[in-house]
Design an enzyme around this catalytic site. Structure first.
Site, PDB file in Angstrom:
ATOM      1  N   ASP A  42      37.136 179.888   7.393  1.00 16.43           N
ATOM      2  CA  ASP A  42      35.823 180.466   7.095  1.00 16.43           C
ATOM      3  C   ASP A  42      35.595 180.396   5.590  1.00 16.43           C
ATOM      4  OD1 ASP A  42      33.393 181.655   7.714  1.00 16.43           O
ATOM      5  OD2 ASP A  42      34.161 183.664   7.366  1.00 16.43           O
ATOM      6  N   THR A  52      35.427 186.088  16.629  1.00 14.83           N
ATOM      7  CA  THR A  52      34.441 185.146  16.100  1.00 14.83           C
ATOM      8  C   THR A  52      33.804 184.463  17.302  1.00 14.83           C
ATOM      9  OG1 THR A  52      35.758 184.748  14.102  1.00 14.83           O
ATOM     10  CG2 THR A  52      34.088 183.114  14.645  1.00 14.83           C
ATOM     11  N   ASP A 102      30.657 185.403  12.727  1.00 14.93           N
ATOM     12  CA  ASP A 102      31.978 185.895  12.326  1.00 14.93           C
ATOM     13  C   ASP A 102      31.880 187.418  12.205  1.00 14.93           C
ATOM     14  OD1 ASP A 102      34.660 185.583  11.615  1.00 14.93           O
ATOM     15  OD2 ASP A 102      34.175 185.687   9.487  1.00 14.93           O
ATOM     16  N   GLU A 157      24.300 193.150   3.668  1.00 15.96           N
ATOM     17  CA  GLU A 157      23.232 192.840   2.720  1.00 15.96           C
ATOM     18  C   GLU A 157      21.900 193.455   3.146  1.00 15.96           C
ATOM     19  OE1 GLU A 157      23.361 188.577   1.123  1.00 15.96           O
ATOM     20  OE2 GLU A 157      24.474 188.463   3.001  1.00 15.96           O
ATOM     21  N   ARG A 205      33.509 196.075   8.136  1.00 16.55           N
ATOM     22  CA  ARG A 205      33.372 196.216   6.696  1.00 16.55           C
ATOM     23  C   ARG A 205      34.219 197.347   6.109  1.00 16.55           C
ATOM     24  NH1 ARG A 205      31.579 191.269   5.479  1.00 16.55           N
ATOM     25  NH2 ARG A 205      29.509 190.849   6.318  1.00 16.55           N
ATOM     26  N   HIS A 244      24.543 185.129  -0.891  1.00 17.56           N
ATOM     27  CA  HIS A 244      25.421 186.092  -0.213  1.00 17.56           C
ATOM     28  C   HIS A 244      26.531 186.561  -1.150  1.00 17.56           C
ATOM     29  CE1 HIS A 244      27.916 188.011   2.799  1.00 17.56           C
ATOM     30  NE2 HIS A 244      28.910 187.174   2.540  1.00 17.56           N
ATOM     31  N   GLN A 258      37.718 196.095   6.094  1.00 18.87           N
ATOM     32  CA  GLN A 258      37.799 195.029   5.105  1.00 18.87           C
ATOM     33  C   GLN A 258      37.897 195.575   3.680  1.00 18.87           C
ATOM     34  OE1 GLN A 258      34.434 192.377   5.225  1.00 18.87           O
ATOM     35  NE2 GLN A 258      35.224 191.027   3.646  1.00 18.87           N
ATOM     36  N   GLU A 316      26.422 182.244  10.605  1.00 20.97           N
ATOM     37  CA  GLU A 316      27.030 181.084   9.966  1.00 20.97           C
ATOM     38  C   GLU A 316      26.770 179.814  10.779  1.00 20.97           C
ATOM     39  OE1 GLU A 316      31.040 181.613   8.710  1.00 20.97           O
ATOM     40  OE2 GLU A 316      30.870 183.802   8.522  1.00 20.97           O
TER      41      GLU A 316
END
Length: 403
Positions: free
Chosen positions: A116, A248, A224, A349, A228, A123, A231, A192
């Site tokens: 990826d 994914t 994907d 975002e 968050r 972004h 992460q 994506e």
């Protein structure tokens, strides 16, 4: 023109002819091609002696055919176009057309490895501003190489597969408190575009941008899924791990590289000029228009033509150290985002990490995904002769965690 009945606004006309794998009435899976509202059964055509087949099409995956190489891909595409445009073939071919509503579309290929990337400047800049508000949005290496990471091939799923909310460690305020364990509270998407390798490469020998068409079979849509909060805690210092590896999703149709030739455009100017192994001698931006829907409602319309790093550059960088390609290697672009809020490709975002809730057309609001939400990503591209190429749809519905 094709003798098959195809609506004028269909993106699955004779200029597209994407490959997929389907199953009908519990029978064994096999390879087919989308044309209009039908699936052309290539295994059936092969059995009738209408197309060449070296064990390619009576299969639950495209891998055998993808490994056959560019000459075989071009020959089969030309033959199928002939069968679908010459009325003299109609009687022989018609029995092998199956309504798409009568079949189950499966994952189109066995995934060997999964990479990826992080190729949208918009972004990457937004993410940098969210997580490093006092620093430079882009890290020093970003404009010198296509940043990426190796994902997990075993959790690449077919479109429509339910997505179970992941569990893991989360770090919350106050900053000196330890992590907690539980279900992801910031479950996100990433819209994506991916490409899949067909022909392997020799270990130790990089693949140049010019050799892209010799190795890459086609393109798919990718979601994907991303956790968050998991992460943000785990990605220091090595980057994503459990926050990405749980799921994914990819679309069922693989659009051949040849079908997207008319969609090639000049990508954004690259400054500084990339190193020699990343330089291309033809434009490889792609004029793809994406659409993200949550529960059937459009929330964003990213454009792929603004991606800073192009697919041939991504492939060249992934192999420059001598890492070899395998049939079924999947490479995803990273989140596709544009300069406006309406073009952002993820909820991180769109909601600015939850601080600006997104209002859906039905009046409900989201910061991140809730259980029961269904996300779909679609895309189209300009095709030859003024046609439209439909890349299909990748979707998934969120199921509760099992912590």
């Amino acid at each position: 023109m094709t003798w098959v009945e195809v609506d004028e606004d269909s993106g699955f006309g004779i200029e597209n002819l994407p490959y997929g794998v389907f199953r009908r009435d519990g029978t064994a899976a096999r390879v087919g091609i989308a044309i209009g509202d039908s699936v052309l059964d290539l295994a059936g055509l092969a059995g009738a002696g209408l197309v060449e087949d070296r064990g390619w099409f009576d299969s639950a995956a495209l891998n055998r055919f993808m490994a056959a190489g560019r000459a075989a891909w071009r020959a089969n595409r030309a033959r199928v176009r002939d069968l679908l445009t010459d009325p003299g073939h109609r009687e022989a071919v018609s029995p092998h057309l199956v309504p798409v509503t009568d079949v189950e579309l499966l994952r189109p290929f066995e995934v060997a490895d999964y990479v990826d990337f992080y190729s949208s400047e918009h972004h990457a800049t937004n993410v940098g501003r969210i997580f490093r508000p006092q620093g430079e949005p882009l890290l020093p290496n970003w404009k010198h190489l296509p940043v990426g990471y190796h994902g997990r091939a075993g959790t690449v799923y077919a479109s429509g597969t339910p997505i179970v909310r992941p569990c893991g460690q989360r770090k919350a305020a106050p900053s000196d408190a330890g992590p907690s364990y539980g279900p992801c509270l910031k479950l996100d998407i990433e819209a994506e575009v991916g490409f899949v390798a067909g022909v392997p490469s020799t270990p130790g020998r990089p693949v140049t941008p010019r050799a892209f068409r010799d190795h890459v079979f086609g393109f798919v849509l990718v979601n994907d899924w991303s956790a968050r909060d998991i992460q943000a805690w785990e990605a220091q210092p090595l980057g994503p791990f459990l926050s990405k590896s749980f799921a994914t999703s990819i679309s069922p149709w693989v659009v051949p590289v040849e079908a997207l030739e008319a969609a090639r455009v000049a990508p954004p100017a690259q400054d500084p000029a990339p190193l020699h192994y990343l330089r291309t001698d033809e434009p490889w931006g792609l004029d793809l228009r994406l659409e993200i829907l949550i529960n059937g409602r459009p929330v964003s319309h990213p454009r792929f033509d603004g991606m800073y790093w192009t697919p041939p550059q991504q492939l060249a960088h992934a192999t420059v150290n001598g890492a070899s390609l395998r049939t079924g290697d999947l490479f995803a672009s990273g989140t596709v985002s544009g300069p406006t809020r309406e073009e952002r490709g993820c909820l991180l975002e769109l909601t600015w990490n939850g601080s600006e809730p997104l209002e859906l057309p039905d009046g409900t609001k989201r910061t991140f995904l809730e259980d029961g939400d269904t996300v779909a990503i679609r895309a189209t591209a300009p095709g030859a002769n003024g046609t439209v190429i439909d890349l299909g749809e990748v979707s998934g519905t969120i199921r509760p965690a099992h912590c």
